[in-house]
Scaffold this motif. Structure first.
Motif, mmCIF file in Angstrom:
data_model
loop_
_atom_site.group_PDB
_atom_site.id
_atom_site.type_symbol
_atom_site.label_atom_id
_atom_site.label_comp_id
_atom_site.label_asym_id
_atom_site.label_seq_id
_atom_site.Cartn_x
_atom_site.Cartn_y
_atom_site.Cartn_z
ATOM 1 N N LYS A 149 1.398 4.929 1.208
ATOM 2 C CA LYS A 149 0.959 5.720 2.352
ATOM 3 C C LYS A 149 0.522 7.101 1.875
ATOM 4 C CE LYS A 149 3.650 5.670 5.994
ATOM 5 N NZ LYS A 149 4.740 6.018 6.955
ATOM 6 N N ASN A 150 -0.660 7.518 2.309
ATOM 7 C CA ASN A 150 -1.101 8.885 2.071
ATOM 8 C C ASN A 150 -1.968 9.341 3.231
ATOM 9 O OD1 ASN A 150 -3.846 8.064 1.536
ATOM 10 N ND2 ASN A 150 -3.290 7.604 -0.580
ATOM 11 N N THR A 151 -2.239 10.634 3.296
ATOM 12 C CA THR A 151 -2.925 11.192 4.469
ATOM 13 C C THR A 151 -4.354 10.664 4.599
ATOM 14 O OG1 THR A 151 -3.514 13.142 3.139
ATOM 15 C CG2 THR A 151 -1.545 13.293 4.503
ATOM 16 N N HIS B 15 3.966 -0.430 1.739
ATOM 17 C CA HIS B 15 3.887 -0.747 3.154
ATOM 18 C C HIS B 15 2.761 -1.746 3.397
ATOM 19 C CE1 HIS B 15 6.046 3.146 4.088
ATOM 20 N NE2 HIS B 15 5.467 3.469 2.950
ATOM 21 N N SER C 157 -0.555 -2.083 5.486
ATOM 22 C CA SER C 157 -1.520 -1.205 6.145
ATOM 23 C C SER C 157 -2.469 -2.062 6.967
ATOM 24 C CB SER C 157 -2.299 -0.422 5.083
ATOM 25 O OG SER C 157 -3.347 0.330 5.648
ATOM 26 N N PHE D 67 0.464 2.208 9.153
ATOM 27 C CA PHE D 67 1.383 1.693 8.153
ATOM 28 C C PHE D 67 2.672 1.173 8.788
ATOM 29 C CE2 PHE D 67 -1.467 4.233 5.703
ATOM 30 C CZ PHE D 67 -1.496 3.650 4.447
ATOM 31 N N SER E 94 -6.049 3.767 8.959
ATOM 32 C CA SER E 94 -5.150 2.621 9.013
ATOM 33 C C SER E 94 -3.761 3.035 9.469
ATOM 34 C CB SER E 94 -5.085 1.913 7.650
ATOM 35 O OG SER E 94 -4.644 2.802 6.647
ATOM 36 N N ARG F 223 -5.484 7.637 3.763
ATOM 37 C CA ARG F 223 -5.438 6.280 4.311
ATOM 38 C C ARG F 223 -4.971 6.265 5.760
ATOM 39 N NH1 ARG F 223 -2.934 3.063 -0.982
ATOM 40 N NH2 ARG F 223 -4.916 2.909 -2.121
ATOM 41 N N GLU F 224 -4.142 7.216 6.137
ATOM 42 C CA GLU F 224 -3.654 7.256 7.512
ATOM 43 C C GLU F 224 -4.758 7.619 8.504
ATOM 44 O OE1 GLU F 224 0.952 8.317 7.782
ATOM 45 O OE2 GLU F 224 -0.178 9.844 6.664
ATOM 46 N N LYS G 2 -6.729 0.723 12.136
ATOM 47 C CA LYS G 2 -6.256 1.681 13.128
ATOM 48 C C LYS G 2 -6.918 1.377 14.474
ATOM 49 C CE LYS G 2 -4.924 6.544 13.256
ATOM 50 N NZ LYS G 2 -5.030 7.840 12.542
ATOM 51 N N ARG H 175 0.822 -1.199 0.000
ATOM 52 C CA ARG H 175 0.000 0.000 0.000
ATOM 53 C C ARG H 175 0.863 1.259 0.000
ATOM 54 N NH1 ARG H 175 -4.971 -0.939 -1.509
ATOM 55 N NH2 ARG H 175 -6.073 0.358 0.012
#
Length: 301
Positions: free
Chosen positions: A104-106, A241, A243, A114, A112, A108-109, A246, A102
């Motif tokens: 990483k972007n804001t 990464h 993911s 990473f 989830s 998705r964060e 969260k 995956r």
């Protein structure tokens, strides 16, 4: 640029990125206590390869290193096939769901967590069927790169780019796609996104797709000629990464995965899971980027 894509090439970090990762030793997490992980495998050509235990990609091999390590720590992995959209919903809603490879972007964060990186992909390309006439010089810079998607479709307003629903093409390309007219973008939802988009291109239902070279090469036919173009200022490489949800369980799983990866960074297996799928011409780039991200190369290099 005319490419006859016959070979498999495995190809995720922003151009000239300065992000670094701390690889100091951390203590292994407490025993997994048979914690179950819903391990999502995106519904691409890789699903059947996982089932048949056939290795064809770097993403599959590097994920296998992680899954093997999780098993040794006592985790139980339940495999689930999902589209990109469904994978996002599962990460939103489940307590201990994870997916590998995956970006990483804001966005998705927000839902989830990473891991450290586990793979490198060489940069994406814009593909079209080979044409008798090249793209107009007004859409290309002096290096033969697409100046921007807006410039491309400003010159070819009737043409269409097909993309996959729930998939990120990296921050810069995602932003350019978002700025295009709806008339120039077709969003393909559902399963088997890679082969489906390729088939749409081959049938002339759309004009362009954006893909990593490894995805194109694994399904490309010998009698098909494609042109590929780099989009100016797009990343030279990306990192992938794992993911996970969260949640407290997701955090625990990520901590375990990071221990596994820090150990993997210090041996040759992870490196050769990348090199073995690349063409010889791409190896210098791989070695440069691999050392930047993982701070390691086998002694032979």
């Amino acid at each position: 640029m005319l490419l006859l894509l016959r070979y498999f090439c495995q190809c995720l970090i922003t151009l000239h990125a300065t992000t670094t990762f701390s690889f100091e030793q951390i203590s292994p997490p407490s025993a997994a206590n048979n914690l179950k992980i819903t391990w999502i495998i995106e519904d691409t050509f890789e699903w059947q390869d996982y089932i048949n235990k056939i290795s064809k990609t770097t993403s599959q091999e590097t994920a296998t290193i992680i899954m093997r390590g999780l098993g040794e720590l006592g985790y139980q992995l339940d495999f689930v096939k999902a589209t990109g959209d469904r994978a996002e919903r599962m990460l939103h809603n489940e307590v201990s769901a994870c997916i590998s490879s995956r970006i990483k972007n804001t966005t998705r964060e927000k839902f989830s967590i990473f891991s450290l990186p586990h793979e490198i992909y060489l940069g994406q390309q814009l593909y079209r069927l080979a044409q008798a006439s090249p793209l107009n010089e007004n859409v290309l810079n002096n290096r033969g790169e697409i100046i921007s998607l807006a410039r491309l479709f400003g010159h070819y307003p009737a043409q269409v780019l097909a993309i996959a629903s729930g998939v990120s093409y990296g921050v810069r390309i995602d932003q350019q796609i978002a700025e295009l007219s709806n008339n120039n973008v077709f969003i393909r939802a559902g399963a088997n996104r890679i082969s489906s988009l390729m088939n749409m291109l081959l049938k002339n239902r759309i004009d362009y797709i954006i893909s990593y070279p490894q995805d194109i090469n694994i399904i490309n036919r010998d009698d098909v000629h494609l042109e590929s173009y780099t989009i100016a200022d797009s990343p030279l490489y990306f990192i992938g990464h794992v993911s996970c949800s969260k949640t407290a369980s997701g955090q625990k799983i990520i901590e375990s995965i990071n221990v596994i990866l820090q150990q993997a960074y210090l041996n040759n297996e992870l490196y050769f899971a990348h090199e073995k799928w690349l063409l010889t011409a791409d190896l210098p780039k791989l070695r440069k980027y691999y050392q930047e991200v993982f701070h390691f190369l086998p002694s032979a290099y």
